[in-house]
Enzyme design. Structure first.
Site, PDB file in Angstrom:
ATOM      1  N   GLU A  66      48.281  22.177  39.571  1.00 18.52           N
ATOM      2  CA  GLU A  66      48.611  23.593  39.747  1.00 18.52           C
ATOM      3  C   GLU A  66      47.451  24.339  40.394  1.00 18.52           C
ATOM      4  O   GLU A  66      47.650  25.174  41.271  1.00 18.52           O
ATOM      5  CB  GLU A  66      48.910  24.260  38.400  1.00 18.52           C
ATOM      6  CG  GLU A  66      50.147  23.772  37.695  1.00 18.52           C
ATOM      7  CD  GLU A  66      50.310  24.472  36.356  1.00 18.52           C
ATOM      8  OE1 GLU A  66      51.164  25.379  36.285  1.00 18.52           O
ATOM      9  OE2 GLU A  66      49.576  24.125  35.406  1.00 18.52           O
ATOM     10  N   TYR A  98      48.532  53.119  45.282  1.00 14.80           N
ATOM     11  CA  TYR A  98      49.177  51.893  44.832  1.00 14.80           C
ATOM     12  C   TYR A  98      49.146  50.794  45.884  1.00 14.80           C
ATOM     13  O   TYR A  98      49.166  49.610  45.551  1.00 14.80           O
ATOM     14  CB  TYR A  98      50.605  52.141  44.332  1.00 14.80           C
ATOM     15  CG  TYR A  98      51.511  52.891  45.278  1.00 14.80           C
ATOM     16  CD1 TYR A  98      52.120  52.255  46.346  1.00 14.80           C
ATOM     17  CD2 TYR A  98      51.772  54.233  45.068  1.00 14.80           C
ATOM     18  CE1 TYR A  98      52.954  52.946  47.199  1.00 14.80           C
ATOM     19  CE2 TYR A  98      52.617  54.935  45.908  1.00 14.80           C
ATOM     20  CZ  TYR A  98      53.213  54.283  46.974  1.00 14.80           C
ATOM     21  OH  TYR A  98      54.042  54.970  47.820  1.00 14.80           O
ATOM     22  N   ILE A 117      47.824  32.071  32.083  1.00 12.28           N
ATOM     23  CA  ILE A 117      48.206  33.353  32.668  1.00 12.28           C
ATOM     24  C   ILE A 117      47.791  34.504  31.750  1.00 12.28           C
ATOM     25  O   ILE A 117      47.595  35.621  32.211  1.00 12.28           O
ATOM     26  CB  ILE A 117      49.704  33.424  33.052  1.00 12.28           C
ATOM     27  CG1 ILE A 117      50.628  33.166  31.866  1.00 12.28           C
ATOM     28  CG2 ILE A 117      49.999  32.468  34.191  1.00 12.28           C
ATOM     29  CD1 ILE A 117      52.112  33.356  32.190  1.00 12.28           C
ATOM     30  N   GLU A 118      47.594  34.222  30.465  1.00 12.22           N
ATOM     31  CA  GLU A 118      47.066  35.245  29.556  1.00 12.22           C
ATOM     32  C   GLU A 118      45.682  35.691  30.012  1.00 12.22           C
ATOM     33  O   GLU A 118      45.379  36.886  30.014  1.00 12.22           O
ATOM     34  CB  GLU A 118      46.977  34.694  28.125  1.00 12.22           C
ATOM     35  CG  GLU A 118      48.306  34.370  27.473  1.00 12.22           C
ATOM     36  CD  GLU A 118      48.803  32.944  27.717  1.00 12.22           C
ATOM     37  OE1 GLU A 118      49.606  32.467  26.908  1.00 12.22           O
ATOM     38  OE2 GLU A 118      48.398  32.311  28.715  1.00 12.22           O
ATOM     39  N   LYS A 144      55.280  33.540  35.950  1.00 13.88           N
ATOM     40  CA  LYS A 144      55.005  32.251  36.575  1.00 13.88           C
ATOM     41  C   LYS A 144      56.350  31.521  36.731  1.00 13.88           C
ATOM     42  O   LYS A 144      56.738  30.712  35.887  1.00 13.88           O
ATOM     43  CB  LYS A 144      54.029  31.466  35.688  1.00 13.88           C
ATOM     44  CG  LYS A 144      53.517  30.187  36.271  1.00 13.88           C
ATOM     45  CD  LYS A 144      52.486  29.582  35.321  1.00 13.88           C
ATOM     46  CE  LYS A 144      51.973  28.262  35.822  1.00 13.88           C
ATOM     47  NZ  LYS A 144      50.963  27.691  34.909  1.00 13.88           N
TER      48      LYS A 144
END
Length: 164
Positions: A66, A98, A117-118, A144
């Protein structure tokens, strides 16, 4: 003022230190310029800028494949800030750009590598709060969709809310 209501501050405190201590004892920020602490509950009535579904190709994941090959991540943000001045003046400098935030998110997720991903979401929230003074809080949802779990699914996601 009676003895009952007198504050007992250190005798050797300078006038500035004494004022800071008195403000803290009263439950106020230590200085007039200090930002009051926001909680997630405080954000419910705040103005918001929402960014939904920003796609970023980056190299995060537990498995080395990954991190080597990369994959798509979907980022959604809620930026909590005051939009009153921007609404009154029609001036971008009174808001949070933005478009700039989207590019910052893309750069951050491409320039860093996280196993979880945390951790990516936490790092992203920290970065945005550090770079945008007008931001009082941020909600980060990081999806994800190509997570290698071997079963059909639409996405895996984490969502965090962080305040200043």
């Amino acid at each position: 003022m009676g003895k009952k209501h007198q504050k007992h501050l250190p005798e050797n405190a300078t006038p500035t230190e004494g004022a800071e201590l008195a403000r803290r004892e009263a439950g106020l920020p230590a200085t007039r310029t200090a930002i009051a602490r926001w909680t997630a509950a405080d954000l419910s009535g705040a103005d918001k800028i929402q960014i939904d579904g920003l796609e970023v190709f980056a190299n995060h994941g537990v498995y080395s494949e990954e991190r080597a090959l990369g994959q798509k991540f979907i980022v959604s943000l809620t930026l909590y800030t005051s939009l009153r001045e921007a609404g009154r003046t029609d001036d971008l400098r009174a808001s949070i750009d933005y478009g700039k935030v989207c590019h910052e998110v893309d750069d951050f997720l491409r320039d860093h590598t996280f196993k979880l991903i945390e951790a990516a979401a936490e790092g992203l929230a920290d970065r945005l709060l550090a770079r945008h003074d007008a931001l009082v809080g941020v909600r980060v949802r990081l999806e994800k969709p190509w997570a290698p779990i071997g079963l059909p699914m639409r996405t895996v996601a984490v969502e965090i809310v962080r305040t200043r």
